[in-house]
Design an enzyme around this catalytic site. Structure first.
Site, PDB file in Angstrom:
ATOM      1  N   TYR A  72       0.839  -1.205   0.000  1.00  0.00           N
ATOM      2  CA  TYR A  72       0.000   0.000   0.000  1.00  0.00           C
ATOM      3  C   TYR A  72       0.870   1.249   0.000  1.00  0.00           C
ATOM      4  CZ  TYR A  72      -4.028  -2.920   1.224  1.00  0.00           C
ATOM      5  OH  TYR A  72      -5.002  -3.850   1.224  1.00  0.00           O
ATOM      6  N   ILE A  73       1.910   1.236   0.833  1.00  0.00           N
ATOM      7  CA  ILE A  73       2.757   2.416   0.950  1.00  0.00           C
ATOM      8  C   ILE A  73       3.457   2.696  -0.369  1.00  0.00           C
ATOM      9  CG2 ILE A  73       4.837   3.344   2.047  1.00  0.00           C
ATOM     10  CD1 ILE A  73       3.912   2.021   4.643  1.00  0.00           C
ATOM     11  N   LYS A  76       1.157   4.442  -2.690  1.00  0.00           N
ATOM     12  CA  LYS A  76       0.916   5.836  -2.324  1.00  0.00           C
ATOM     13  C   LYS A  76       2.125   6.706  -2.665  1.00  0.00           C
ATOM     14  CE  LYS A  76      -2.351   4.639   1.274  1.00  0.00           C
ATOM     15  NZ  LYS A  76      -2.496   4.299   2.698  1.00  0.00           N
ATOM     16  N   GLN A 109       0.246   4.274   8.733  1.00  0.00           N
ATOM     17  CA  GLN A 109      -0.247   3.082   8.044  1.00  0.00           C
ATOM     18  C   GLN A 109      -0.748   2.077   9.074  1.00  0.00           C
ATOM     19  OE1 GLN A 109      -0.205   2.779   4.515  1.00  0.00           O
ATOM     20  NE2 GLN A 109      -1.513   1.019   4.918  1.00  0.00           N
ATOM     21  N   ASP A 134      -5.622  11.623   6.455  1.00  0.00           N
ATOM     22  CA  ASP A 134      -6.478  10.436   6.443  1.00  0.00           C
ATOM     23  C   ASP A 134      -7.836  10.723   7.107  1.00  0.00           C
ATOM     24  OD1 ASP A 134      -5.541   8.263   5.056  1.00  0.00           O
ATOM     25  OD2 ASP A 134      -4.424   7.391   6.732  1.00  0.00           O
ATOM     26  N   ARG A 182     -20.056   0.205   9.213  1.00  0.00           N
ATOM     27  CA  ARG A 182     -19.989   1.379  10.089  1.00  0.00           C
ATOM     28  C   ARG A 182     -18.581   1.565  10.668  1.00  0.00           C
ATOM     29  NH1 ARG A 182     -23.368  -1.001  15.326  1.00  0.00           N
ATOM     30  NH2 ARG A 182     -22.554  -3.113  15.133  1.00  0.00           N
ATOM     31  N   SER A 183     -17.564   1.143   9.907  1.00  0.00           N
ATOM     32  CA  SER A 183     -16.190   1.277  10.396  1.00  0.00           C
ATOM     33  C   SER A 183     -15.756   2.740  10.358  1.00  0.00           C
ATOM     34  CB  SER A 183     -15.243   0.445   9.537  1.00  0.00           C
ATOM     35  OG  SER A 183     -15.093   1.035   8.267  1.00  0.00           O
ATOM     36  N   SER A 206     -23.626  -5.684  10.930  1.00  0.00           N
ATOM     37  CA  SER A 206     -23.792  -7.134  11.057  1.00  0.00           C
ATOM     38  C   SER A 206     -25.022  -7.541  11.867  1.00  0.00           C
ATOM     39  CB  SER A 206     -22.531  -7.749  11.676  1.00  0.00           C
ATOM     40  OG  SER A 206     -22.376  -7.281  12.998  1.00  0.00           O
ATOM     41  N   GLY A 282     -10.665  -1.236 -10.070  1.00  0.00           N
ATOM     42  CA  GLY A 282     -10.837  -0.113 -10.993  1.00  0.00           C
ATOM     43  C   GLY A 282     -11.978   0.809 -10.621  1.00  0.00           C
ATOM     44  N   GLY A 283     -12.530   0.650  -9.410  1.00  0.00           N
ATOM     45  CA  GLY A 283     -13.606   1.525  -8.944  1.00  0.00           C
ATOM     46  C   GLY A 283     -13.129   2.406  -7.805  1.00  0.00           C
ATOM     47  N   VAL A 284     -13.524   2.018  -6.595  1.00  0.00           N
ATOM     48  CA  VAL A 284     -13.205   2.816  -5.405  1.00  0.00           C
ATOM     49  C   VAL A 284     -11.697   2.828  -5.097  1.00  0.00           C
ATOM     50  CG1 VAL A 284     -13.611   3.027  -2.910  1.00  0.00           C
ATOM     51  CG2 VAL A 284     -15.513   2.480  -4.450  1.00  0.00           C
TER      52      VAL A 284
HETATM   53  N1  LIG Z   1     -10.950   0.549  -1.799  1.00  0.00           N
HETATM   54  C1  LIG Z   1     -10.237   0.901  -0.758  1.00  0.00           C
HETATM   55  O1  LIG Z   1      -9.274   1.641  -0.870  1.00  0.00           O
HETATM   56  C2  LIG Z   1     -10.622   0.391   0.579  1.00  0.00           C
HETATM   57  C3  LIG Z   1     -10.249   1.069   1.736  1.00  0.00           C
HETATM   58  C4  LIG Z   1     -10.680   0.570   2.946  1.00  0.00           C
HETATM   59  C5  LIG Z   1     -11.444  -0.589   2.985  1.00  0.00           C
HETATM   60  N2  LIG Z   1     -11.750  -1.251   1.841  1.00  0.00           N
HETATM   61  C6  LIG Z   1     -12.561  -2.467   1.818  1.00  0.00           C
HETATM   62  O2  LIG Z   1     -13.870  -2.151   2.264  1.00  0.00           O
HETATM   63  C7  LIG Z   1     -14.389  -3.228   3.024  1.00  0.00           C
HETATM   64  C8  LIG Z   1     -14.745  -2.713   4.406  1.00  0.00           C
HETATM   65  O3  LIG Z   1     -13.591  -2.263   5.071  1.00  0.00           O
HETATM   66  P1  LIG Z   1     -13.602  -1.835   6.600  1.00  0.00           P
HETATM   67  O4  LIG Z   1     -12.241  -1.494   6.976  1.00  0.00           O
HETATM   68  O5  LIG Z   1     -14.691  -0.845   6.799  1.00  0.00           O
HETATM   69  O6  LIG Z   1     -14.017  -3.231   7.271  1.00  0.00           O
HETATM   70  P2  LIG Z   1     -14.416  -3.558   8.768  1.00  0.00           P
HETATM   71  O7  LIG Z   1     -13.725  -2.631   9.703  1.00  0.00           O
HETATM   72  O8  LIG Z   1     -14.264  -5.020   8.912  1.00  0.00           O
HETATM   73  O9  LIG Z   1     -15.970  -3.192   8.845  1.00  0.00           O
HETATM   74  C9  LIG Z   1     -16.925  -3.958   8.170  1.00  0.00           C
HETATM   75  C10 LIG Z   1     -18.294  -3.414   8.482  1.00  0.00           C
HETATM   76  O10 LIG Z   1     -19.232  -4.199   7.759  1.00  0.00           O
HETATM   77  C11 LIG Z   1     -20.203  -4.717   8.645  1.00  0.00           C
HETATM   78  N3  LIG Z   1     -20.572  -6.080   8.229  1.00  0.00           N
HETATM   79  C12 LIG Z   1     -19.787  -7.179   8.193  1.00  0.00           C
HETATM   80  N4  LIG Z   1     -20.475  -8.235   7.767  1.00  0.00           N
HETATM   81  C13 LIG Z   1     -21.728  -7.809   7.515  1.00  0.00           C
HETATM   82  C14 LIG Z   1     -22.919  -8.443   7.065  1.00  0.00           C
HETATM   83  N5  LIG Z   1     -22.954  -9.754   6.781  1.00  0.00           N
HETATM   84  N6  LIG Z   1     -24.021  -7.695   6.919  1.00  0.00           N
HETATM   85  C15 LIG Z   1     -24.018  -6.369   7.211  1.00  0.00           C
HETATM   86  N7  LIG Z   1     -22.918  -5.727   7.639  1.00  0.00           N
HETATM   87  C16 LIG Z   1     -21.797  -6.429   7.786  1.00  0.00           C
HETATM   88  C17 LIG Z   1     -19.568  -4.736  10.026  1.00  0.00           C
HETATM   89  O11 LIG Z   1     -20.590  -4.666  11.004  1.00  0.00           O
HETATM   90  P3  LIG Z   1     -20.278  -4.570  12.594  1.00  0.00           P
HETATM   91  O12 LIG Z   1     -19.885  -3.145  12.841  1.00  0.00           O
HETATM   92  O13 LIG Z   1     -21.569  -4.927  13.229  1.00  0.00           O
HETATM   93  O14 LIG Z   1     -19.174  -5.531  12.861  1.00  0.00           O
HETATM   94  C18 LIG Z   1     -18.657  -3.512   9.971  1.00  0.00           C
HETATM   95  O15 LIG Z   1     -19.357  -2.332  10.353  1.00  0.00           O
HETATM   96  C19 LIG Z   1     -13.326  -4.306   2.997  1.00  0.00           C
HETATM   97  O16 LIG Z   1     -13.592  -5.173   1.923  1.00  0.00           O
HETATM   98  C20 LIG Z   1     -12.042  -3.549   2.737  1.00  0.00           C
HETATM   99  O17 LIG Z   1     -11.073  -4.321   2.096  1.00  0.00           O
HETATM  100  C21 LIG Z   1     -11.371  -0.755   0.646  1.00  0.00           C
HETATM  101  C1  LIG Z   2      -8.394  -0.377 -13.838  1.00  0.00           C
HETATM  102  O1  LIG Z   2      -6.990  -0.490 -13.787  1.00  0.00           O
HETATM  103  C2  LIG Z   2      -6.528  -1.687 -13.192  1.00  0.00           C
HETATM  104  C3  LIG Z   2      -5.022  -1.593 -13.041  1.00  0.00           C
HETATM  105  O2  LIG Z   2      -4.422  -1.015 -14.166  1.00  0.00           O
HETATM  106  C4  LIG Z   2      -6.965  -2.880 -14.035  1.00  0.00           C
HETATM  107  O3  LIG Z   2      -6.543  -4.097 -13.436  1.00  0.00           O
HETATM  108  C5  LIG Z   2      -8.482  -2.867 -14.132  1.00  0.00           C
HETATM  109  O4  LIG Z   2      -8.921  -3.890 -14.982  1.00  0.00           O
HETATM  110  C6  LIG Z   2      -9.000  -1.524 -14.636  1.00  0.00           C
HETATM  111  N1  LIG Z   2     -10.438  -1.553 -14.505  1.00  0.00           N
HETATM  112  C7  LIG Z   2     -11.263  -0.976 -15.356  1.00  0.00           C
HETATM  113  C8  LIG Z   2     -12.709  -1.191 -15.105  1.00  0.00           C
HETATM  114  O5  LIG Z   2     -10.899  -0.319 -16.302  1.00  0.00           O
END
Ligand SMILES: NC(=O)c1ccc[n+]([C@@H]2O[C@H](COP(=O)([O-])OP(=O)(O)OC[C@H]3O[C@@H](n4cnc5c(N)ncnc54)[C@H](OP(=O)(O)O)[C@@H]3O)[C@@H](O)[C@H]2O)c1
Ligand SMILES: *[C@@H]1O[C@H](CO)[C@@H](O)[C@H](O)[C@H]1NC(C)=O
Ligand SMILES: *[C@@H]1O[C@H](CO)[C@@H](O)[C@H](O)[C@H]1NC(C)=O
Length: 311
Positions: A72-73, A76, A109, A134, A182-183, A206, A282-284
């Site tokens: 991750y680092i 970034k 981190q 952050d 709700r994290s 949950s 490729g989304g969030v």
């Molecule tokens: N795209 C990114 O850059 C990015 C960044 C951060 C996180 N993420 C992803 O986003 C997801 C969430 O991350 P997080 O850090 O928020 O996770 P987390 O801290 O584990 O929180 C998960 C949340 O989802 C709820 N939950 C879990 N299972 C559930 C179910 N079956 N039904 C309803 N709610 C449920 C939990 O409820 P409780 O509170 O009741 O336990 C908790 O509030 C993960 O997949 C993570 O990898 C992505």
């Molecule tokens: C977004 O870019 C990533 C990394 O380059 C790639 O793996 C992914 O398929 C792309 N997604 C879309 C929807 O374009």
């Protein structure tokens, strides 16, 4: 950018008896994050020419040596280098970074990796709120929860989700939004952001008894649960905006690596019903890094303004 008119046309078309159901428009984080990074690069270039050699500076603080954190680092740092942020990688030095006027952003981190238990809450809250890009310190979280959106740093993942929702052209005000999770880094700040952008918000977790029923009410759905492909297409309201934060590794024999990444939404059924949907990957994901850069540039801009007014 798609307009609201385009959405209502889509909805009418898909509501027609016997018509083929349309497939959701993909909201590309790859493209949107590039737009954000290009805009930031221009702004940083301008800062540098106006204030000779000035550079927004971000410090990423790592405790320990976890492989996943290292990945991750490095992502970034790469993003920072591309837009001209001077990113330094330091260990255990929050206080000196807080006081260093040439640093504008400081992130720690997580998770902290140490033989001695470190209180993550204490660490996050010792970051100077004015450098907390952050948005995880209680000062910034408190401001966000009370709606002081222009006076705080917003956590990067939910901030990126809002940017993607904006890209659809669908207005948030007055809509019913549902957040799953709700994290502190995803669900809770996402709830606050949607609320203060004037949606009516339901936050599920949950212990929520009937998730499909809640999801079915959502004009805008943001999912951050960490459960692979949990949200099924038939739960969705027709035409909904679906933002999937999930990053889950599932096994896949057809891939050389033996695994692949999926979101918290079952994409191939959801895109048959949603109006707009984010892919995984490729989304969030790419938006999160772009918004970290945005917060750092914002912090640098505030620093410059403050420095000027002190003269
Ligand atoms: N795209 C990114 O850059 C990015 C960044 C951060 C996180 N993420 C992803 O986003 C997801 C969430 O991350 P997080 O850090 O928020 O996770 P987390 O801290 O584990 O929180 C998960 C949340 O989802 C709820 N939950 C879990 N299972 C559930 C179910 N079956 N039904 C309803 N709610 C449920 C939990 O409820 P409780 O509170 O009741 O336990 C908790 O509030 C993960 O997949 C993570 O990898 C992505
Ligand atoms: C977004 O870019 C990533 C990394 O380059 C790639 O793996 C992914 O398929 C792309 N997604 C879309 C929807 O374009
Ligand atoms: C901040 O202001 C001081 C004078 O008060 C000046 O010497 C310094 O160069 C300024 N820094 C920037 C980055 O503009």
């Amino acid at each position: 950018m798609l307009s609201l008119a385009a959405l209502s046309l889509r909805l009418r078309a898909s509501g027609c008896q016997g018509s083929r159901r349309s497939i959701a428009t993909v909201i590309s984080g790859n493209e949107t994050s590039k737009l954000v990074r290009d805009r930031l690069k221009q702004e940083v270039d301008q800062m540098r020419s106006q204030f000779s050699g000035f550079r927004p500076s971000l410090v990423v603080l790592q405790v320990g040596d976890r492989d996943d954190s290292n990945l991750y680092i490095s992502t970034k740092l790469k993003a920072a280098a591309q837009i001209g942020i001077d990113a330094k990688h330091v260990l255990r030095s929050i206080m000196s970074v807080n006081e260093n006027p040439s640093v504008h952003g400081l992130i720690v981190q997580l998770p902290l990796d140490s033989v001695n238990r470190i209180d993550a809450e204490l660490v996050t809250n010792s970051v100077n709120p004015e450098k907390d890009v952050d948005g995880l310190s209680c000062i910034n979280a408190g401001k966000l929860s009370r709606g002081d959106l222009n006076d705080c740093f917003i956590p990067c993942t939910p901030n990126g989700c809002m940017e993607l929702i904006r890209q659809t052209g669908v207005s948030v005000a007055g809509k019913h939004a549902v957040v799953i999770g709700r994290s502190k880094i995803v669900g809770a700040p996402m709830h606050d952001l949607l609320l203060w952008n004037h949606a009516t918000v339901t936050t599920c977790h949950s212990k929520t008894p009937d998730l499909p029923e809640q999801v079915g009410r959502a004009d805008i759905l943001v999912v951050g649960a960490g459960r692979a492909e949990m949200v099924r297409g038939d739960w969705l309201k027709e035409g909904a905006v679906v933002i999937d934060c999930g990053i889950n590794h599932v096994s896949d024999e057809t891939k050389a690596s033996g695994k692949r990444v999926v979101g918290d939404v079952h994409y191939s059924s959801a895109n048959q019903r949603a109006g707009f949907i984010t892919p995984v990957p490729g989304g969030v994901g790419p938006m999160t890094v772009a918004m970290l850069m945005e917060n750092t540039v914002t912090s640098a801009r505030r620093f410059l303004l403050k420095n000027q007014s002190q003269r």
